[in-house]
Design a protein around this motif. Structure first.
Motif, PDB file in Angstrom:
ATOM      1  N   SER A 122      -4.392   7.332   3.078  1.00 16.80           N
ATOM      2  CA  SER A 122      -4.017   6.292   2.124  1.00 16.80           C
ATOM      3  C   SER A 122      -4.771   6.556   0.843  1.00 16.80           C
ATOM      4  O   SER A 122      -5.976   6.768   0.867  1.00 16.80           O
ATOM      5  CB  SER A 122      -4.404   4.905   2.635  1.00 16.80           C
ATOM      6  N   GLY A 126      -8.993   6.672   4.069  1.00 15.75           N
ATOM      7  CA  GLY A 126      -8.688   6.205   2.716  1.00 15.75           C
ATOM      8  C   GLY A 126      -9.366   7.092   1.693  1.00 15.75           C
ATOM      9  O   GLY A 126     -10.454   7.609   1.930  1.00 15.75           O
ATOM     10  N   ILE A 171      -9.397   1.345   7.354  1.00 12.91           N
ATOM     11  CA  ILE A 171      -9.578   2.785   7.425  1.00 12.91           C
ATOM     12  C   ILE A 171     -10.735   3.183   8.324  1.00 12.91           C
ATOM     13  O   ILE A 171     -11.695   2.437   8.496  1.00 12.91           O
ATOM     14  CB  ILE A 171      -9.841   3.366   6.024  1.00 12.91           C
ATOM     15  N   TYR A 191       0.846  -1.180   0.000  1.00 15.93           N
ATOM     16  CA  TYR A 191       0.000   0.000   0.000  1.00 15.93           C
ATOM     17  C   TYR A 191       0.881   1.228   0.000  1.00 15.93           C
ATOM     18  O   TYR A 191       2.048   1.168   0.377  1.00 15.93           O
ATOM     19  CB  TYR A 191      -0.878   0.023   1.250  1.00 15.93           C
ATOM     20  N   LEU A 193      -8.574  -0.195   0.218  1.00 21.07           N
ATOM     21  CA  LEU A 193      -8.594   0.732   1.347  1.00 21.07           C
ATOM     22  C   LEU A 193      -9.198   0.084   2.601  1.00 21.07           C
ATOM     23  O   LEU A 193      -8.670   0.230   3.709  1.00 21.07           O
ATOM     24  CB  LEU A 193      -9.413   1.960   0.958  1.00 21.07           C
ATOM     25  N   LEU A 207     -13.779   7.015   4.654  1.00 17.78           N
ATOM     26  CA  LEU A 207     -13.519   6.870   3.225  1.00 17.78           C
ATOM     27  C   LEU A 207     -13.869   8.155   2.486  1.00 17.78           C
ATOM     28  O   LEU A 207     -14.940   8.726   2.696  1.00 17.78           O
ATOM     29  CB  LEU A 207     -14.375   5.715   2.692  1.00 17.78           C
ATOM     30  N   GLN A 243      -7.143  -1.960   4.676  1.00 17.59           N
ATOM     31  CA  GLN A 243      -6.198  -1.244   5.521  1.00 17.59           C
ATOM     32  C   GLN A 243      -6.852  -0.728   6.797  1.00 17.59           C
ATOM     33  O   GLN A 243      -6.260   0.060   7.525  1.00 17.59           O
ATOM     34  CB  GLN A 243      -5.593  -0.079   4.743  1.00 17.59           C
TER      35      GLN A 243
END
Lengths: 343, 343
Positions: free
Chosen positions: B98, B68, B122, A96, B117, B125, B120
């Motif tokens: 990200s 994200g 998050i 990432y 995303l 968003l 990860q």
DNA sequence: CTGTTAGCGCTTTCAG
DNA sequence: CTGAAAGCGCTAACAG
């Protein structure tokens, strides 16, 4: 909000009637799992909507699938292209990308950006605009693979200051040199340079190429005027140059400043390229479609970033590439903004 | 490589002669720690170069300090400006960013970016180019705060499909409307439109504004020609338009296409604005410095992103703002690329 | 081929 | 005000 409670491997294991470790094996695609069991586990994963918890994995493996990148001004064509290239190259690699933008390129700002990324437990660091890694005040954890986009052969401060560093880049120096040579070959006595922001390595590389060509040709070297990469700064710098007089050829360190320079020439009642030639750098998409199509230098960002990221990933994974430095040629693109000086 | 073994809270605790929990308190700035102990712990932290392990923290708190963002084409001025604005707004908020870029805006590509995303972990968003969240095939975990940059009042498919969604944006529809009205007021019988990439919400919003102005004025509505935001596509679209004949005014959906359109007009032996007027959208930095300074529509990306991110962070932290939709005005910037039609 | 046990570094809970 | 114990979800190391 109806947030679904998250399902863990243990939940999946219970549902599939296997041990949690077996679920782990399936998730990570490890061998030695009977096909029937693998299928059963996969079904359970799908049904329950299981997603592995990245934090738990990172905690135990002590390694993150994250690469950090420090960049400046993502709305500038060069940095934006590098960011895009790195992101593309990372796609499908399993890593990432975390981006930290810096306002300035002084040590304090850079350190803040690097710290922000290091805090995220990155596995590798990408420096879009290279900086002096030998700087005593700048701290990057030892052992962290670092890639910077620079011209390794330039003797720039970056090179060699960190033995395991990867340094890749387009040969901007050679590009600037050929742009200047092109102007000289057209018959200009000398070439004026509108440089980029002071302190950027890219600025220095382009200045060096310009100087080299002037020196090779035995031409006079006018003082450098610095812009900040923006069209406005190119406009202002060119206005100043024109005011001084004797200017027939301008080499701007990027296309945006070249656009501003052309505008300044025209506002002064002169024509490009008949009265003043202007050459840019980058070959931004609009360069070809300006009212006076711009002669410029193209860098192959896609290729540079692809190569560089590939090597960074190898380094992270313990297979460091033999070649840690690489220079990709830059190419002069001749269009209509440069011509012989008027008689 | 000499990678320093990482120091943990336990290490610091041992050095400072306190419990690991006390170190945790100091690190997190919790109250109820004696000043003397706090100082001692902080000294140990500094000496040992301790950095908290984000993965361990995320594992136990089940919450990540990460937001994200899915974006398309980071080298386009609009998306790049939004990315820059979001990053700026996040600076100092304690959240990391990200980014996942998507190639296309079809469901499959978008889902891939969102999944990347979500994997990860998050906390929120951001959708740079809004998409239809009501799409049955598109899956976003429930309970995940979502912000999309769109015009809430447009009745675009996005709005309302997810009750807790934040929708903010510049009023591009009104901007496109005023650009078109400007051209009409100048005396043009109608205005041709070079639209952006098909399927983008931004494309639809600008088309809608253009149509609105035409309808209000009772002007004929020529068929839309689609470009892909690039100067080349603007050039090609304008060439086609000119070939059809009867074109006196062109409204391009972004400045890059406007640049290409101007070039096409000039290549056809016509002048801008005397023979054909051209208006752009975005007010990119170069718009003001083109040989024919471009009349265009400015969006205040900094303001839009600042407001939007602030609200997203509030939502993540459980204090959802009363106002979940907001439209920031866009402003027509009149320069020299539009004039009355020639007699 | 599969399961058991331990523990990553931190916060939470609960005692003192 | 401070500490001890437990455990987040996962992988590593080892058994079976």
């Amino acid at each position: 909000m109806g947030a679904t409670p998250r399902v863990s491997m243990t939940d999946v294991a219970r549902r599939a009637g296997v041990s949690q470790k077996t679920v782990s094996r399936v998730v990570n695609g490890e061998p030695h799992v009977a096909e029937a069991i693998r299928a059963k586990v996969q079904a359970a994963i799908a049904e329950m909507g299981f997603r592995p918890n990245a934090a738990a994995r990172a905690l135990v493996t002590r390694r993150n699938q994250r690469i950090g990148m420090v960049t400046m001004g993502t709305s500038l064509y060069g940095p934006a292209s590098i960011l895009e290239g790195v992101d593309n190259a990372l796609r499908g690699s399993g890593y990432y990308l975390s981006v930290a933008r810096t306002q300035g390129n002084d040590v304090a700002h850079l350190q803040a950006a690097i710290d922000e990324l290091v805090t995220q437990d990155i596995a590798g660091l990408v420096l879009s605009e290279p900086i002096d890694l030998g700087h005593p005040e700048l701290r990057i954890p030892s052992g962290l693979p670092v890639l910077s986009f620079d011209s390794p052969a330039d003797g720039s401060p970056t090179s060699g200051s960190r033995p395991d560093e990867l340094v890749m880049g387009a040969d901007e120096r050679a590009g600037a040199l050929s742009a200047t040579e092109h102007l000289l070959a057209l018959g200009h006595r000398t070439v004026h340079h509108i440089a980029g922001t002071r302190g950027w390595a890219a600025t220095a590389r382009r200045v060096a190429g310009w100087q080299g060509a002037l020196q090779d040709a035995g031409a006079a070297e006018p003082p450098v005027v610095h812009g900040d990469w923006s069209p406005r700064s190119g406009y202002e710098a060119a206005t100043e140059l024109l005011h001084q007089g004797g200017v027939t050829a301008i080499f701007a360190a990027n296309d945006q400043m070249a656009i501003g320079a052309i505008r300044a020439v025209e506002r002064a009642g002169l024509r490009v390229p008949q009265d003043v030639s202007v050459v840019g750098f980058d070959d931004a998409p609009e360069a070809e479609f300006l009212s006076t199509p711009l002669t410029t230098v193209r860098q192959d960002f896609a290729e540079v970033t692809r190569l560089a990221v590939h090597r960074l990933v190898r380094t992270i994974e313990g297979r460091p590439p033999a070649e840690r430095h690489r220079l990709i040629p830059a190419q002069l693109v001749i269009r209509e903004s440069a011509a012989p000086p008027s008689a």
